[in-house]
Design a protein around this motif. Sequence first.
Motif, PDB file in Angstrom:
ATOM      1  N   LYS A   1      67.367  68.367  29.765  1.00  0.00           N
ATOM      2  CA  LYS A   1      67.741  66.888  29.196  1.00  0.00           C
ATOM      3  C   LYS A   1      67.409  66.915  27.573  1.00  0.00           C
ATOM      4  CE  LYS A   1      69.760  65.596  32.878  1.00  0.00           C
ATOM      5  NZ  LYS A   1      71.179  65.997  32.821  1.00  0.00           N
ATOM      6  N   GLY A   2      66.484  67.811  27.087  1.00  0.00           N
ATOM      7  CA  GLY A   2      66.299  67.517  25.748  1.00  0.00           C
ATOM      8  C   GLY A   2      64.522  67.900  25.572  1.00  0.00           C
ATOM      9  N   GLY A   3      64.234  68.028  24.170  1.00  0.00           N
ATOM     10  CA  GLY A   3      63.131  68.602  24.095  1.00  0.00           C
ATOM     11  C   GLY A   3      62.524  67.967  22.578  1.00  0.00           C
ATOM     12  N   PHE A   4      61.277  68.241  22.189  1.00  0.00           N
ATOM     13  CA  PHE A   4      60.510  67.736  21.384  1.00  0.00           C
ATOM     14  C   PHE A   4      59.860  68.933  20.667  1.00  0.00           C
ATOM     15  CE2 PHE A   4      60.856  64.298  23.869  1.00  0.00           C
ATOM     16  CZ  PHE A   4      61.260  63.309  23.370  1.00  0.00           C
ATOM     17  N   VAL A   5      60.105  69.036  19.114  1.00  0.00           N
ATOM     18  CA  VAL A   5      59.338  70.293  18.531  1.00  0.00           C
ATOM     19  C   VAL A   5      58.293  69.393  17.589  1.00  0.00           C
ATOM     20  CG1 VAL A   5      59.109  72.203  16.989  1.00  0.00           C
ATOM     21  CG2 VAL A   5      61.027  72.038  18.491  1.00  0.00           C
ATOM     22  N   ALA A   6      56.838  69.305  18.077  1.00  0.00           N
ATOM     23  CA  ALA A   6      56.052  68.321  17.586  1.00  0.00           C
ATOM     24  C   ALA A   6      54.887  69.323  17.230  1.00  0.00           C
ATOM     25  CB  ALA A   6      55.377  67.349  18.501  1.00  0.00           C
ATOM     26  N   TYR A   7      55.097  69.829  15.880  1.00  0.00           N
ATOM     27  CA  TYR A   7      54.292  70.872  15.366  1.00  0.00           C
ATOM     28  C   TYR A   7      52.883  70.459  14.631  1.00  0.00           C
ATOM     29  CZ  TYR A   7      54.056  75.705  14.283  1.00  0.00           C
ATOM     30  OH  TYR A   7      53.527  77.144  14.076  1.00  0.00           O
ATOM     31  N   SER A   8      53.173  69.189  13.942  1.00  0.00           N
ATOM     32  CA  SER A   8      51.954  68.699  13.366  1.00  0.00           C
ATOM     33  C   SER A   8      51.188  67.750  14.236  1.00  0.00           C
ATOM     34  CB  SER A   8      52.323  67.983  12.052  1.00  0.00           C
ATOM     35  OG  SER A   8      53.025  66.751  12.309  1.00  0.00           O
ATOM     36  N   ALA A   9      50.147  67.213  14.016  1.00  0.00           N
ATOM     37  CA  ALA A   9      49.353  66.159  14.602  1.00  0.00           C
ATOM     38  C   ALA A   9      50.375  64.754  14.587  1.00  0.00           C
ATOM     39  CB  ALA A   9      47.798  66.009  14.103  1.00  0.00           C
ATOM     40  N   GLU A  10      50.593  64.727  13.237  1.00  0.00           N
ATOM     41  CA  GLU A  10      51.308  63.239  13.084  1.00  0.00           C
ATOM     42  C   GLU A  10      52.700  63.057  14.111  1.00  0.00           C
ATOM     43  OE1 GLU A  10      48.579  64.106   9.738  1.00  0.00           O
ATOM     44  OE2 GLU A  10      50.629  65.231  10.791  1.00  0.00           O
ATOM     45  N   THR A  11      53.295  64.266  14.133  1.00  0.00           N
ATOM     46  CA  THR A  11      54.464  64.332  15.103  1.00  0.00           C
ATOM     47  C   THR A  11      54.305  64.019  16.560  1.00  0.00           C
ATOM     48  OG1 THR A  11      55.458  65.929  13.329  1.00  0.00           O
ATOM     49  CG2 THR A  11      56.678  65.569  15.394  1.00  0.00           C
ATOM     50  N   LYS A  12      53.228  64.713  16.839  1.00  0.00           N
ATOM     51  CA  LYS A  12      52.802  64.615  18.247  1.00  0.00           C
ATOM     52  C   LYS A  12      52.468  63.109  18.473  1.00  0.00           C
ATOM     53  CE  LYS A  12      50.370  69.127  18.786  1.00  0.00           C
ATOM     54  NZ  LYS A  12      51.016  69.956  17.671  1.00  0.00           N
TER      55      LYS A  12
ATOM     56  N   ASN B   1      53.661  60.401  16.830  1.00  0.00           N
ATOM     57  CA  ASN B   1      54.617  59.533  16.419  1.00  0.00           C
ATOM     58  C   ASN B   1      55.849  59.822  17.473  1.00  0.00           C
ATOM     59  OD1 ASN B   1      53.399  58.396  14.175  1.00  0.00           O
ATOM     60  ND2 ASN B   1      54.218  59.836  12.851  1.00  0.00           N
ATOM     61  N   LEU B   2      56.160  60.991  17.788  1.00  0.00           N
ATOM     62  CA  LEU B   2      57.174  61.266  18.636  1.00  0.00           C
ATOM     63  C   LEU B   2      56.847  61.278  20.064  1.00  0.00           C
ATOM     64  CD1 LEU B   2      59.175  64.395  17.134  1.00  0.00           C
ATOM     65  CD2 LEU B   2      59.956  61.971  17.470  1.00  0.00           C
ATOM     66  N   LEU B   3      55.709  61.770  20.457  1.00  0.00           N
ATOM     67  CA  LEU B   3      55.290  61.822  21.936  1.00  0.00           C
ATOM     68  C   LEU B   3      54.215  60.697  22.423  1.00  0.00           C
ATOM     69  CD1 LEU B   3      55.123  65.633  22.039  1.00  0.00           C
ATOM     70  CD2 LEU B   3      56.891  64.096  22.953  1.00  0.00           C
TER      71      LEU B   3
ATOM     72  N   ALA C   1      52.915  66.361  27.412  1.00  0.00           N
ATOM     73  CA  ALA C   1      53.969  66.326  28.579  1.00  0.00           C
ATOM     74  C   ALA C   1      54.318  64.952  28.973  1.00  0.00           C
ATOM     75  CB  ALA C   1      53.567  67.203  29.639  1.00  0.00           C
ATOM     76  N   LYS C   2      53.362  64.222  29.028  1.00  0.00           N
ATOM     77  CA  LYS C   2      53.568  63.013  29.867  1.00  0.00           C
ATOM     78  C   LYS C   2      54.417  62.126  28.811  1.00  0.00           C
ATOM     79  CE  LYS C   2      49.571  62.335  32.937  1.00  0.00           C
ATOM     80  NZ  LYS C   2      48.158  61.629  32.821  1.00  0.00           N
ATOM     81  N   GLY C   3      54.530  62.342  27.503  1.00  0.00           N
ATOM     82  CA  GLY C   3      55.186  61.467  26.627  1.00  0.00           C
ATOM     83  C   GLY C   3      56.526  61.962  26.624  1.00  0.00           C
ATOM     84  N   ALA C   4      56.856  63.135  26.825  1.00  0.00           N
ATOM     85  CA  ALA C   4      58.156  63.825  26.991  1.00  0.00           C
ATOM     86  C   ALA C   4      58.853  63.272  28.264  1.00  0.00           C
ATOM     87  CB  ALA C   4      58.209  65.186  26.778  1.00  0.00           C
ATOM     88  N   LYS C   5      58.113  63.458  29.327  1.00  0.00           N
ATOM     89  CA  LYS C   5      58.724  62.797  30.397  1.00  0.00           C
ATOM     90  C   LYS C   5      59.179  61.396  30.473  1.00  0.00           C
ATOM     91  CE  LYS C   5      57.977  63.420  35.565  1.00  0.00           C
ATOM     92  NZ  LYS C   5      58.250  61.978  35.735  1.00  0.00           N
ATOM     93  N   GLU C   6      58.267  60.549  30.163  1.00  0.00           N
ATOM     94  CA  GLU C   6      58.489  59.139  29.805  1.00  0.00           C
ATOM     95  C   GLU C   6      59.640  58.948  29.056  1.00  0.00           C
ATOM     96  OE1 GLU C   6      56.338  55.322  28.173  1.00  0.00           O
ATOM     97  OE2 GLU C   6      55.269  57.056  28.833  1.00  0.00           O
ATOM     98  N   ARG C   7      59.555  59.667  27.929  1.00  0.00           N
ATOM     99  CA  ARG C   7      61.044  59.258  26.969  1.00  0.00           C
ATOM    100  C   ARG C   7      62.355  59.706  27.447  1.00  0.00           C
ATOM    101  NH1 ARG C   7      56.163  58.903  24.904  1.00  0.00           N
ATOM    102  NH2 ARG C   7      56.018  57.773  22.935  1.00  0.00           N
TER     103      ARG C   7
END
Length: 413
Positions: free
Chosen positions: A302-313, A315-317, A339-345
């Motif tokens: 269904k999709g994914g997130f590339v959260a490379y920096s701490a800020e992205t982790k 803000n995105l997740l 993982a929980k943040g991605a699953k919830e979103r």
Amino acid sequence: MNAEIITIGDEILIGQIVDTNSQFIGQQLNKIGVSVYQITSIQDDKQHILNALKEAQERVDIVIITGGLGPTKDDITKKTIAEFFNDDKLIEYPEVIEHIKGLFQKINHPFKEIQRYQAQLPSKATLLQNDFGTAPGMWFYENNTVFVSLPGVPYEMKGLITSQVLPKIQQQFKLPFIIHKTIMTYGAGESTIAERIEDFENNLPSHIKLAYLPSFGKVRLRLSAKGENKEVLEKALNDKVSEVYELLPEIITGLDDDSSLEKRVGELLKKNSKTICTAESVTGGKIAATLVSVAGSSSYYKGGFVAYSAETKINLLGVCPETIKKHTVVSKEVAIEMAKGAKERLKTNYAIAVTGNAGPTTDDTDKSVGIVYIALVADNEVFVGEFDFGQPREKVINRTVSKALEILQKQIL
């Protein structure tokens, strides 16, 4: 029945392209009972080609050549093959001219005289019409050896192999059966497995061979049998597979049916009507790319997130800043929250998250290079593991992708 594959092209020798043609041809020949004795890569050089053809003829029954069949001056394969066959002459095949004109007409491209050279083949050649391109293949039978020359463009070569070359080989030769069974193992090294099945391996009959195929975190055990009776071979292999299962029950995850891990995971997800999403740091989206490389993956990925920096982790997740401050971004706690943040979103059944140090530096973490955390959140449970994938960077990333998919497969099963 033995074959040799000869790839022609400087671009292979200097590493400009990867020789995937030999891999495909070898796989297809093996399926019909032809063993590949040798694979040779050579330059676009007349004497080099002549030497390779002569040496191959002394070794094998079938020689398959790819490359060097284009319309330009550096494509010398046809002329060289003609010389190899007692200075044979090139003659024009009208049906090839019409085929090329038809292809060009479909794309509103004018036929140029330079293309006429592709319709010139040695007079001793049997034409193999190329439905996918302009360069035809050629089939020769000389001194009890089959020579096949094919274009180097992979999809053109594949079309000719499957539609014309394999059927002609099967028609001309009585071939044995070659059957493989590959057992997948995880969690034990090659030497450990070899020690545990030493007696089994020593007592294998002469027509059954065992090969160890180690890779990232796993070892495949390939049992191969060759003979005239397919049913007898299959029964013998199945019996041997059962013996290995009895010897290594806790590390075997199943049989490899020649499909990739990502394909098997996809089939399991579809079969169980489950969905998956990803949250990646250390792998930079490679897990997602691997999953979607399988046709039909849109039904379960269904999709994914590339959260490379701490800020992205954060803000995105929705990773808690305090979690990062307390445990650093390379930690099991952060992996779980990712993982929980991605699953919830994305509202999926499974979510995989990875965070770690691929190197060469460790940035703002207390974990050494090679340390990776993989978290899998399912509907009702959470798994997280710490892994040390060593160095270098590429190895860490690839092993992380493989291990993440292995964990997902085990969870679904």
